[in-house]
Design a protein around this motif. Sequence first.
Motif, PDB file in Angstrom:
ATOM      1  N   ASP A  73       0.819  -1.207   0.000  1.00  0.00           N
ATOM      2  CA  ASP A  73       0.000   0.000   0.000  1.00  0.00           C
ATOM      3  C   ASP A  73       0.857   1.262   0.000  1.00  0.00           C
ATOM      4  O   ASP A  73       0.339   2.367  -0.100  1.00  0.00           O
ATOM      5  N   GLY A  74       2.188   1.075   0.139  1.00  0.00           N
ATOM      6  CA  GLY A  74       3.104   2.208   0.022  1.00  0.00           C
ATOM      7  C   GLY A  74       3.201   3.097   1.233  1.00  0.00           C
ATOM      8  O   GLY A  74       3.820   4.160   1.168  1.00  0.00           O
ATOM      9  N   LYS A  75       2.645   2.690   2.378  1.00  0.00           N
ATOM     10  CA  LYS A  75       2.691   3.528   3.561  1.00  0.00           C
ATOM     11  C   LYS A  75       4.064   3.465   4.210  1.00  0.00           C
ATOM     12  O   LYS A  75       4.692   2.427   4.256  1.00  0.00           O
ATOM     13  N   LEU A  76       4.503   4.622   4.730  1.00  0.00           N
ATOM     14  CA  LEU A  76       5.805   4.720   5.369  1.00  0.00           C
ATOM     15  C   LEU A  76       5.656   5.342   6.750  1.00  0.00           C
ATOM     16  O   LEU A  76       4.585   5.826   7.124  1.00  0.00           O
ATOM     17  N   ASN A  77       6.760   5.346   7.490  1.00  0.00           N
ATOM     18  CA  ASN A  77       6.773   6.052   8.762  1.00  0.00           C
ATOM     19  C   ASN A  77       6.720   7.558   8.532  1.00  0.00           C
ATOM     20  O   ASN A  77       6.938   8.042   7.410  1.00  0.00           O
ATOM     21  N   GLU A  78       6.457   8.315   9.590  1.00  0.00           N
ATOM     22  CA  GLU A  78       6.278   9.761   9.443  1.00  0.00           C
ATOM     23  C   GLU A  78       7.520  10.449   8.877  1.00  0.00           C
ATOM     24  O   GLU A  78       7.407  11.401   8.114  1.00  0.00           O
ATOM     25  N   LYS A  79       8.700   9.977   9.249  1.00  0.00           N
ATOM     26  CA  LYS A  79       9.937  10.641   8.826  1.00  0.00           C
ATOM     27  C   LYS A  79      10.475  10.100   7.505  1.00  0.00           C
ATOM     28  O   LYS A  79      11.530  10.545   7.042  1.00  0.00           O
ATOM     29  N   GLU A  80       9.794   9.146   6.916  1.00  0.00           N
ATOM     30  CA  GLU A  80      10.228   8.581   5.631  1.00  0.00           C
ATOM     31  C   GLU A  80       9.358   9.131   4.508  1.00  0.00           C
ATOM     32  O   GLU A  80       8.147   9.302   4.679  1.00  0.00           O
ATOM     33  N   ARG A  81       9.980   9.411   3.381  1.00  0.00           N
ATOM     34  CA  ARG A  81       9.274   9.974   2.243  1.00  0.00           C
ATOM     35  C   ARG A  81       9.693   9.269   0.956  1.00  0.00           C
ATOM     36  O   ARG A  81      10.856   8.926   0.773  1.00  0.00           O
ATOM     37  N   TRP A  82       8.742   9.057   0.075  1.00  0.00           N
ATOM     38  CA  TRP A  82       9.044   8.489  -1.234  1.00  0.00           C
ATOM     39  C   TRP A  82       9.633   9.571  -2.137  1.00  0.00           C
ATOM     40  O   TRP A  82       9.214  10.714  -2.100  1.00  0.00           O
ATOM     41  N   GLU A  83      10.589   9.171  -2.960  1.00  0.00           N
ATOM     42  CA  GLU A  83      11.182  10.058  -3.963  1.00  0.00           C
ATOM     43  C   GLU A  83      10.967   9.450  -5.336  1.00  0.00           C
ATOM     44  O   GLU A  83      11.136   8.246  -5.530  1.00  0.00           O
ATOM     45  N   ASP A  84      10.615  10.285  -6.310  1.00  0.00           N
ATOM     46  CA  ASP A  84      10.442   9.801  -7.679  1.00  0.00           C
ATOM     47  C   ASP A  84      11.766   9.306  -8.236  1.00  0.00           C
ATOM     48  O   ASP A  84      12.801   9.939  -8.064  1.00  0.00           O
ATOM     49  N   VAL A  85      11.730   8.182  -8.914  1.00  0.00           N
ATOM     50  CA  VAL A  85      12.916   7.637  -9.576  1.00  0.00           C
ATOM     51  C   VAL A  85      12.718   7.619 -11.087  1.00  0.00           C
ATOM     52  O   VAL A  85      13.550   8.133 -11.836  1.00  0.00           O
ATOM     53  N   ILE A  86      11.605   7.054 -11.539  1.00  0.00           N
ATOM     54  CA  ILE A  86      11.378   6.952 -12.979  1.00  0.00           C
ATOM     55  C   ILE A  86       9.892   6.768 -13.247  1.00  0.00           C
ATOM     56  O   ILE A  86       9.169   6.185 -12.438  1.00  0.00           O
ATOM     57  N   ASP A  87       9.444   7.283 -14.386  1.00  0.00           N
ATOM     58  CA  ASP A  87       8.063   7.113 -14.837  1.00  0.00           C
ATOM     59  C   ASP A  87       8.084   7.159 -16.364  1.00  0.00           C
ATOM     60  O   ASP A  87       8.123   8.232 -16.962  1.00  0.00           O
ATOM     61  N   LYS A  88       8.090   5.971 -16.989  1.00  0.00           N
ATOM     62  CA  LYS A  88       8.190   5.897 -18.447  1.00  0.00           C
ATOM     63  C   LYS A  88       7.181   4.896 -18.985  1.00  0.00           C
ATOM     64  O   LYS A  88       6.740   3.999 -18.271  1.00  0.00           O
ATOM     65  N   ARG A  89       6.883   5.025 -20.270  1.00  0.00           N
ATOM     66  CA  ARG A  89       5.927   4.122 -20.900  1.00  0.00           C
ATOM     67  C   ARG A  89       6.149   4.094 -22.409  1.00  0.00           C
ATOM     68  O   ARG A  89       6.767   4.984 -22.988  1.00  0.00           O
ATOM     69  N   ASN A  90       5.658   3.031 -23.022  1.00  0.00           N
ATOM     70  CA  ASN A  90       5.563   2.937 -24.476  1.00  0.00           C
ATOM     71  C   ASN A  90       4.234   2.280 -24.811  1.00  0.00           C
ATOM     72  O   ASN A  90       3.354   2.191 -23.957  1.00  0.00           O
ATOM     73  N   ASN A  91       4.074   1.821 -26.035  1.00  0.00           N
ATOM     74  CA  ASN A  91       2.780   1.268 -26.454  1.00  0.00           C
ATOM     75  C   ASN A  91       2.446  -0.062 -25.772  1.00  0.00           C
ATOM     76  O   ASN A  91       1.270  -0.429 -25.668  1.00  0.00           O
ATOM     77  N   LEU A  92       3.459  -0.791 -25.317  1.00  0.00           N
ATOM     78  CA  LEU A  92       3.234  -2.120 -24.768  1.00  0.00           C
ATOM     79  C   LEU A  92       3.321  -2.199 -23.255  1.00  0.00           C
ATOM     80  O   LEU A  92       2.835  -3.155 -22.648  1.00  0.00           O
ATOM     81  N   MET A  93       3.941  -1.212 -22.625  1.00  0.00           N
ATOM     82  CA  MET A  93       4.161  -1.312 -21.187  1.00  0.00           C
ATOM     83  C   MET A  93       4.400   0.059 -20.579  1.00  0.00           C
ATOM     84  O   MET A  93       4.670   1.040 -21.279  1.00  0.00           O
ATOM     85  N   SER A  94       4.297   0.099 -19.258  1.00  0.00           N
ATOM     86  CA  SER A  94       4.654   1.298 -18.496  1.00  0.00           C
ATOM     87  C   SER A  94       5.362   0.862 -17.225  1.00  0.00           C
ATOM     88  O   SER A  94       5.132  -0.243 -16.709  1.00  0.00           O
ATOM     89  N   TYR A  95       6.220   1.745 -16.723  1.00  0.00           N
ATOM     90  CA  TYR A  95       6.996   1.427 -15.523  1.00  0.00           C
ATOM     91  C   TYR A  95       7.127   2.678 -14.659  1.00  0.00           C
ATOM     92  O   TYR A  95       7.512   3.745 -15.145  1.00  0.00           O
ATOM     93  N   LYS A  96       6.782   2.549 -13.383  1.00  0.00           N
ATOM     94  CA  LYS A  96       6.921   3.636 -12.423  1.00  0.00           C
ATOM     95  C   LYS A  96       7.622   3.097 -11.190  1.00  0.00           C
ATOM     96  O   LYS A  96       7.311   1.995 -10.727  1.00  0.00           O
ATOM     97  N   ALA A  97       8.560   3.883 -10.674  1.00  0.00           N
ATOM     98  CA  ALA A  97       9.297   3.449  -9.490  1.00  0.00           C
ATOM     99  C   ALA A  97       9.612   4.639  -8.599  1.00  0.00           C
ATOM    100  O   ALA A  97       9.849   5.746  -9.081  1.00  0.00           O
ATOM    101  N   LYS A  98       9.589   4.376  -7.292  1.00  0.00           N
ATOM    102  CA  LYS A  98       9.963   5.364  -6.290  1.00  0.00           C
ATOM    103  C   LYS A  98      10.842   4.675  -5.258  1.00  0.00           C
ATOM    104  O   LYS A  98      10.875   3.448  -5.180  1.00  0.00           O
ATOM    105  N   CYS A  99      11.552   5.470  -4.466  1.00  0.00           N
ATOM    106  CA  CYS A  99      12.412   4.893  -3.448  1.00  0.00           C
ATOM    107  C   CYS A  99      12.365   5.745  -2.192  1.00  0.00           C
ATOM    108  O   CYS A  99      11.985   6.917  -2.230  1.00  0.00           O
ATOM    109  N   CYS A 100      12.762   5.149  -1.079  1.00  0.00           N
ATOM    110  CA  CYS A 100      12.923   5.874   0.166  1.00  0.00           C
ATOM    111  C   CYS A 100      14.105   5.267   0.906  1.00  0.00           C
ATOM    112  O   CYS A 100      14.563   4.180   0.566  1.00  0.00           O
ATOM    113  N   ARG A 101      14.596   5.996   1.904  1.00  0.00           N
ATOM    114  CA  ARG A 101      15.743   5.528   2.657  1.00  0.00           C
ATOM    115  C   ARG A 101      15.328   5.284   4.105  1.00  0.00           C
ATOM    116  O   ARG A 101      15.299   6.211   4.917  1.00  0.00           O
ATOM    117  N   PRO A 102      15.012   4.045   4.456  1.00  0.00           N
ATOM    118  CA  PRO A 102      14.620   3.747   5.842  1.00  0.00           C
ATOM    119  C   PRO A 102      15.793   3.934   6.799  1.00  0.00           C
ATOM    120  O   PRO A 102      16.958   3.898   6.413  1.00  0.00           O
TER     121      PRO A 102
END
Length: 378
Positions: A73-102
């Motif tokens: 569900d993507g929930k984190l602790n109060e002091k942790e935050r997601w950062e955008d890494v990549i968001d790309k797509r083409n006609n056959l697929m799409s890929y989105k990724a984020k990261c955080c540093r616990p």
Amino acid sequence: MEFKRENIHGGWATFFVLLSLFIWRSLKAYLGRSRGDSAAVKPPIPRNSDSAAIEISEIIMDADLANLINNLDGKLNEKERWEDVIDKRNNLMSYKAKCCRPKDGPLKYISVTTFENCSIELLRDFYMDNEYRKEWDKTLVEHVQLQIDESSGTEIGHTIKKFPLLTPREYVLAWRVWEGKDKTFYCFIRECEHARVPRQKRYVRVGFFRSGWRIRKVPGRDACEIAMVHQEDAGLNVEMAKIAFAKGIWSYVCKMDSALRKYSTALHSKRSPLLTSLKFIQKVPPELESKTPTARQDISESFASGEFGERKKISRKKSIAKGLLLVGGIICLSRGHASLGAKVMMACIVKKLATKNGSVSSRVEQMKQITSQSTLEK
């Protein structure tokens, strides 16, 4: 002749020593070949025929599935935050990724990959086919199945991956697959140890590996998605690993999509006679089934709604405020006529204050007090 008669006993002694050395070396060579031959023949893959199966079945429990469902569900602790890494797509697929540093672990990545014109079963079989992965994944040097427990469906494998300019990484992993309602599949993977794989100096053993995914159909479309949560400590510099991931993951995912389009479940199941965890898929326990998302009320929806983007904006504003405070404090201090050493010391104090928790206004007040004190000393 006289010299020979005087040394006849010494000659026999030398002969016996040489004969003993010859016999010893011959036995050593023979035993070495015997050990080499026995090592070349790999023992059969252990199954659940002995007490070791009990230990294997306890490597991954239903509690790990429960944690995976919660993490998706993507929930984190109060002091942790997601950062955008990549968001790309083409006609056959799409890929989105984020990261955080616990605080207590390596970087955590969360991603959603959507494949158009793809069935759930095909994506599941493709993703779990390690023999086929050798053909398209150039980072994979070797993969060997070590053991499988038919009662729990837990499988253990040994994998070696190569990275540019780095020592190859070695993985000893256990994984288990569950099936939920509406043909939703979950898989949890973690590091473990195995008697058949002693540590070797030529590889770096990955000591922390936690990963899990969920495959399901995209409602209203001829497509399916795989959502993944991944943490791995491969002994790499955190920032360098983050940059390498961001630059190389899209190319890797495109290769994966190309291999998926060529994949045939029937063909590869005939080619690989090994029993795998897919043969012993477990059902999601009823008490966890109620916790699984019925709609897209989890990481997929959060990606689509831009919720993580808002979190990043807030975090970015805080970072900008800290930066302005730090720069402003240094500029104010540099206007005084204190010595260079005092300026450097005061700048360090301001920087330290800027990194502490607290409101921006309190930091500004502290900076004013320090600045006024510097003026009085002048």
